[in-house]
Design an enzyme around this catalytic site. Structure first.
Site, PDB file in Angstrom:
ATOM      1  N   TRP A 430       0.825  -1.077   0.013  1.00 45.64           N
ATOM      2  CA  TRP A 430      -0.094  -0.032  -0.022  1.00 45.64           C
ATOM      3  C   TRP A 430       0.845   1.246  -0.089  1.00 45.64           C
ATOM      4  O   TRP A 430       0.708   2.174  -0.577  1.00 45.64           O
ATOM      5  CB  TRP A 430      -1.199   0.109   1.200  1.00 45.64           C
ATOM      6  CG  TRP A 430      -2.024   1.282   1.238  1.00 45.64           C
ATOM      7  CD1 TRP A 430      -3.092   1.214   0.796  1.00 45.64           C
ATOM      8  CD2 TRP A 430      -1.671   2.484   1.648  1.00 45.64           C
ATOM      9  NE1 TRP A 430      -3.693   2.387   0.981  1.00 45.64           N
ATOM     10  CE2 TRP A 430      -2.693   3.358   1.691  1.00 45.64           C
ATOM     11  CE3 TRP A 430      -0.609   3.010   2.365  1.00 45.64           C
ATOM     12  CZ2 TRP A 430      -2.928   4.618   2.032  1.00 45.64           C
ATOM     13  CZ3 TRP A 430      -0.428   4.420   2.473  1.00 45.64           C
ATOM     14  CH2 TRP A 430      -1.794   5.136   2.391  1.00 45.64           C
ATOM     15  N   TYR A 434       1.263   4.135  -3.004  1.00 44.45           N
ATOM     16  CA  TYR A 434       0.916   5.455  -2.880  1.00 44.45           C
ATOM     17  C   TYR A 434       1.960   6.225  -3.255  1.00 44.45           C
ATOM     18  O   TYR A 434       1.637   7.325  -3.588  1.00 44.45           O
ATOM     19  CB  TYR A 434       0.347   5.309  -1.448  1.00 44.45           C
ATOM     20  CG  TYR A 434      -0.400   6.730  -0.797  1.00 44.45           C
ATOM     21  CD1 TYR A 434      -1.570   7.129  -1.340  1.00 44.45           C
ATOM     22  CD2 TYR A 434       0.505   7.896  -0.482  1.00 44.45           C
ATOM     23  CE1 TYR A 434      -2.005   8.395  -1.003  1.00 44.45           C
ATOM     24  CE2 TYR A 434       0.057   9.089   0.012  1.00 44.45           C
ATOM     25  CZ  TYR A 434      -1.316   9.233  -0.422  1.00 44.45           C
ATOM     26  OH  TYR A 434      -1.847  10.316  -0.158  1.00 44.45           O
ATOM     27  N   ASP A 450      -6.897  -0.887   0.442  1.00 43.70           N
ATOM     28  CA  ASP A 450      -7.169   0.485   1.013  1.00 43.70           C
ATOM     29  C   ASP A 450      -8.746   0.514   1.742  1.00 43.70           C
ATOM     30  O   ASP A 450      -9.551  -0.083   0.814  1.00 43.70           O
ATOM     31  CB  ASP A 450      -6.993   1.555   0.136  1.00 43.70           C
ATOM     32  CG  ASP A 450      -7.365   2.805   0.933  1.00 43.70           C
ATOM     33  OD1 ASP A 450      -6.410   3.483   1.175  1.00 43.70           O
ATOM     34  OD2 ASP A 450      -8.371   3.359   0.430  1.00 43.70           O
TER      35      ASP A 450
END
Length: 491
Positions: A430, A434, A450
């Site tokens: 994640w 990101y 998410d």
């Protein structure tokens, strides 16, 4: 010269279609001027029009820039638009470094190729050499400064990277058939009386400005960023071509009737102005082609009406290290809690600066600031509420950034850099995706784990979400932003 169907290009020019702005330029043989396809001047006849892929190519053909539509304000192309990604990265780097005096050898080295190879592929894609492209970037940047600021002509020449006033005057007269001082006389009285450096940056409509500001406001770092009155303000710390540290502030607002963002910067940022403008373009995703993105993502609305909205932009970053640290702080906690931790970090270890603007008090700690802390990093960051594992991740990020092991710039290959990020303890998929999405302009990240993405597409599992998102390539980052935005409209 573009070898595309001239009938179609003339139709786009006649319609003043903003979707084509920056994608081609029109040379008009009867006037010797080249225009953007959105120019509102009297429409020339089709037989008098020649089409070029870049402003540099039009200028090499002997055309001068139109003073009405101002080609220097045209939006650029995103890296994903490129058939030759290397060439588009090189073009963006030339724009960002036009005032730095860096050689082509240096830029080619950063791109991982020889200057000979860069010249060859650049010529094949754009029909001009990198040096000719750079010269046009400098001339158009100088033209922008002459028309939109009250900087002395000498400062304009130096800021645009010409090295001497004589060289600037000679090239300007040769290409544009008028002197810089004559062009300066055409400035409005309002601009002449302003003490600020204010410039316009173009974009392709539509642009969901309110959604962009709302996203940035929710993640703003106290002391560094402020969103008020429909504008974004922040502090700035950059290093100039002489390796001197430069501090200042900027303000960005929207002028939708002209499809431009208005950027005002403090005078202290003049030595790094091309860098500042390049970072603003990245932060606000000004290279985006919203029509191309929406064409792929429109089927999202079959899942739920309004899930994908035309003109949604991908928020980038102004300071890559700041964004990476902010991503680590945001792991498994709320957006608001992460902002609180970031504000504490800034207050404790950021550099105080005077801006005269309420709420802008510090620049974010640099990698050097973090590495300069003596002893275990958790002893410094722990009292701020940052758990030991994340403190160590931040320290490793700082070390990798300072040593150049991770590339957050235009030369970055996101898939490669994400693997390097994953090698840092405490950074998972994640966080790596990101960071790539926000700092490397990676358009195809998808955060299936998410919380917000899962909530927007409930009750699907993470595996089902990944399968569903295959149809959204290569714009899955934009799909993610649309999903997050959809939660706000549902609340």
């Amino acid at each position: 010269m573009l070898a595309t169907d001239s009938t179609g290009l003339y139709a786009a020019f006649k319609a003043k279609d903003a979707r084509f702005d920056g994608r081609f330029f029109v040379g008009i043989s009867t006037t010797g001027i080249y225009c953007r396809p959105v120019c509102r001047a009297k429409q020339p006849k089709a037989e008098n029009c020649t089409y070029y892929s870049t402003a540099a190519e039009a200028e090499q053909a002997g055309y001068r820039p139109c003073l009405l539509c101002r080609p220097e304000l045209a939006p650029g192309l995103s890296i994903t638009d490129a058939t030759v990604a290397l060439v588009h990265r090189a073009a963006r780097m030339l724009e960002e470094n036009c005032g730095s005096g860096r050689s082509l050898d240096e830029l080619a080295g950063r791109l991982g190729c020889t200057d000979r190879h860069l010249r060859r592929v650049f010529k094949a894609e754009y029909n001009v050499s990198p040096i000719q492209y750079l010269q046009t970037c400098r001339l158009l940047f100088a033209k922008n400064l002459l028309m939109d600021t009250n900087l002395p002509v000498l400062e304009v020449a130096m800021t645009a990277g010409f090295g001497s006033l004589r060289r600037f005057n000679d090239l300007f007269k040769k290409h544009y058939q008028l002197s810089p001082t004559i062009l300066r006389k055409r400035m409005s009285e309002e601009k002449k009386q302003s003490s600020n450096i204010t410039l316009a940056l173009g974009y392709r409509p539509p642009y969901r400005w309110e959604e962009m500001l709302a996203f940035l406001a929710g993640r703003a770092i106290s002391g560094v960023e402020v969103i008020k009155g429909g504008e974004y303000l922040r502090t700035v710390h950059l290093v100039d071509a002489d390796q001197k540290h430069v501090y200042g502030w900027l303000r960005v607002g929207n002028k939708p009737e002209k499809n431009t963002l208005i950027v005002t910067v403090s005078e202290r940022l003049l030595p790094v102005l091309p860098q500042v403008l390049a970072k603003v373009r990245q932060l606000f995703d000004l290279y985006c082609d919203p029509e191309a993105v929406y064409e792929t993502l429109a089927p999202m609305n079959n899942i739920r009406p309004g899930l994908c909205v035309p003109g949604t932009r991908l928020p980038g970053s102004f300071n890559a290290f700041e964004m990476a640290v902010r991503a680590v702080l945001g792991q498994q906690i709320t957006v608001k809690a992460a902002s609180t931790l970031a504000a504490r970090l800034v207050n404790a270890y950021g550099t105080p600066i005077q801006t005269g603007i309420e709420g802008l008090t510090h620049v974010f700690p640099s990698p050097e600031d973090i590495l300069a802390l003596e002893g275990p990093i958790e002893n410094h960051l722990g009292p701020l509420g940052i758990i030991a594992a994340r403190a160590r991740s931040i320290y490793e990020l700082a070390k990798s950034s300072e040593q150049g092991k991770i590339d957050f710039g235009l030369c970055a290959q996101p898939e490669i850099e994400m693997k390097k990020l994953l090698a840092i303890p405490g950074i998972g998929s994640w966080t790596a995706q990101y960071i790539a999405m926000r700092t490397m302009e990676w358009p195809d990240a998808f955060l299936e784990t998410d919380v917000g993405v899962k909530k927007a597409l409930e009750p699907h599992s993470a595996k089902e979400l990944l399968e569903m998102a295959e149809a959204w390539r290569p714009w899955r980052s934009y799909a993610t932003i649309n999903l997050w935005n959809s939660l706000q409209t549902r609340n």
